[in-house]
Design an enzyme around this catalytic site. Structure first.
Site, short mmCIF file in Angstrom:
data_model
loop_
_atom_site.label_atom_id
_atom_site.label_comp_id
_atom_site.label_asym_id
_atom_site.label_seq_id
_atom_site.Cartn_x
_atom_site.Cartn_y
_atom_site.Cartn_z
CB SER A 261 -0.95 -0.03 1.20
OG SER A 261 -2.04 0.83 1.01
CE LYS A 313 -15.52 21.06 7.60
NZ LYS A 313 -14.23 21.46 7.04
#
Length: 440
Positions: A261, A313
């Site tokens: 990763s 948000k």
């Protein structure tokens, strides 16, 4: 510019608080001796001497306490923090109590691969049974080999001296000559966690390589171990390694155990990736885990209000409502990060562009499998790589200089230092969670 190389402590003026503390301690010791002598002979002394002895011991105790206080409050770092230096972790800016100045040092590793093997050969030769060593032919052959080796070394030395002399006559700087005839492989060990807590050390190691290495001549080797972590932190760590490539320095990344990763995001920017046969490589994907306790709060009749300004948000969080729109938006954000991740891999390793969708499925492979897919260039451990270059290059490791924790001025008391660290941790104001939004 900044100075972060470890160097011997400078001989500055003595700290007044330290001098006062040691003076008080010495005076207290003297008073204790005198007072003890007076009390020891109390049977032969009159009441006045006994009184004087008791007073001296009381004064000695007070003086000792003053001395200890002066030593504890002395400013070891010399930045005028006083008592605050007890809780300081370094000499960094006072505005950031978490700042810790990282010092680095150099260590030559060639002896680990050259001299160690030579010593081992000599030790083995000394204990094994030599059935032919007493033969006349063997002795003559050994003398001839030693003579030939010595003549070859003398010849090489004369040729080197001739070339160096020619360079000096042409006005080549001496530092350039030294660098030319003995190139360097700068060696860095990187062991990454989720948030890349060693980022400051990596930054300074890379800065040293970029500023000290000669482009096209010296090299850099990074022994990388990381299962991945935060997107932004590993993206920054990979960008630091890109600085080495941009400087024209050949970069090799060695993976002995895992570079998955975010770890592979860093490894991919290298010119060459070497990995041990059973190292875990790949996992080009993105994942995030966000617990939600809204139903638990409702079941216990607890109201939690999440106020936002902006449509997106918040998508999914700890206490807010989980909506299909929020889940779709979070999935979209993860897909965007995944696309950027794939573009990064394709740009760093052009050979993977045609099969990037195949290797960017989030899977991880053993290095022998990853080599077939183009994720790895060579099956080789870091020790094998360093042994292969130790004859031609100086292997210089750049590592952190670990300094002993000091407490109480010049006194090094580990138990008290541990207690202060615990006390400091208890006083720290809780900050927001360090959990990253997405893990790569």
């Amino acid at each position: 510019g900044e100075s972060y190389l470890a160097r011997p402590p400078a001989k500055d003026a003595p700290n007044p608080a330290v001098c006062l503390g040691f003076s008080c301690c010495c005076l207290a010791a003297s008073l204790i001796v005198v007072g003890g002598i007076l009390l020891l002979y109390e049977r032969e002394a009159d009441e006045k001497l006994v009184f004087y002895g008791s007073v001296l011991l009381v004064v000695a105790a007070g003086t000792c306490l003053c001395g200890c206080a002066a030593l504890c409050c002395s400013d070891v770092a010399g930045d005028g923090d006083g008592v605050g230096s007890l809780f300081d972790k370094g000499s960094g800016p006072k505005a950031d109590p978490q700042y810790r100045e990282v010092k680095v040092r150099f260590r030559r590793l060639n002896d680990r691969y050259e001299r160690g093997c030579t010593q081992a050969e000599q030790s083995l030769r000394g204990i094994r049974l030599d059935v032919v060593g007493s033969m006349k032919e063997m002795k003559e052959a050994s003398v001839k080999e030693a003579k030939t080796k010595k003549e070859r070394e003398q010849k090489d030395r004369k040729e080197l001296e001739k070339r160096v002399k020619s360079d000096i006559e042409r006005g080549v700087p001496t530092d350039t000559i030294r660098q030319h005839y003995r190139p360097v492989v700068f060696y860095i060990e990187f062991d990454g966690d989720v948030m890349v807590s060693s980022m400051e050390l990596l930054r300074k190691q890379v800065s040293l390589v970029v500023n000290l290495a000669k482009p096209g001549h010296d090299r850099c080797c990074v022994s990388l171990t990381s299962p991945g972590g935060s997107v932004v932190h590993y993206g920054l760590a990979a960008s630091h390694l890109v600085r080495i490539r941009k400087a024209g320095i050949f970069l090799t990344v060695c993976v002995d155990s895992v570079a998955a990763s975010g770890g592979y995001m860093m490894a991919s920017v290298a010119d060459t990736i070497c990995a041990a046969p059973f190292a875990i490589v790949g996992s080009i994907g993105v994942v995030t885990t966000i617990p939600n306790i809204q139903r638990f709060l409702h079941a216990h009749k607890i109201d939690a209000y999440l106020m936002t300004a902006g449509k997106h948000k918040r998508t999914i969080d700890l206490v807010g409502d989980v909506t299909e729109e929020g889940k779709a938006k979070l999935t979209e954000e993860l897909d965007d990060i995944h696309v950027a991740f794939k573009d990064h891999i394709a740009l760093a390793r052009p050979a993977l562009r045609r099969n990037i969708e195949e290797v960017a499925s989030g899977e991880a492979w053993l290095a022998v499998q990853a080599k077939e897919k183009g994720l790895v260039d060579a099956i080789m451990t870091s020790d094998e790589y360093l042994e292969s270059v130790c004859e031609e290059f100086d292997i210089i490791e750049i590592l952190e200089k670990m300094e002993k924790k000091q407490f109480g001025g010049q006194l090094n008391i580990p138990i008290l230092g541990w207690a202060v660290d615990k006390f400091r941790s208890a006083l720290e104001t809780p900050t927001k969670s360090n959990m990253p939004m997405a893990i790569i």
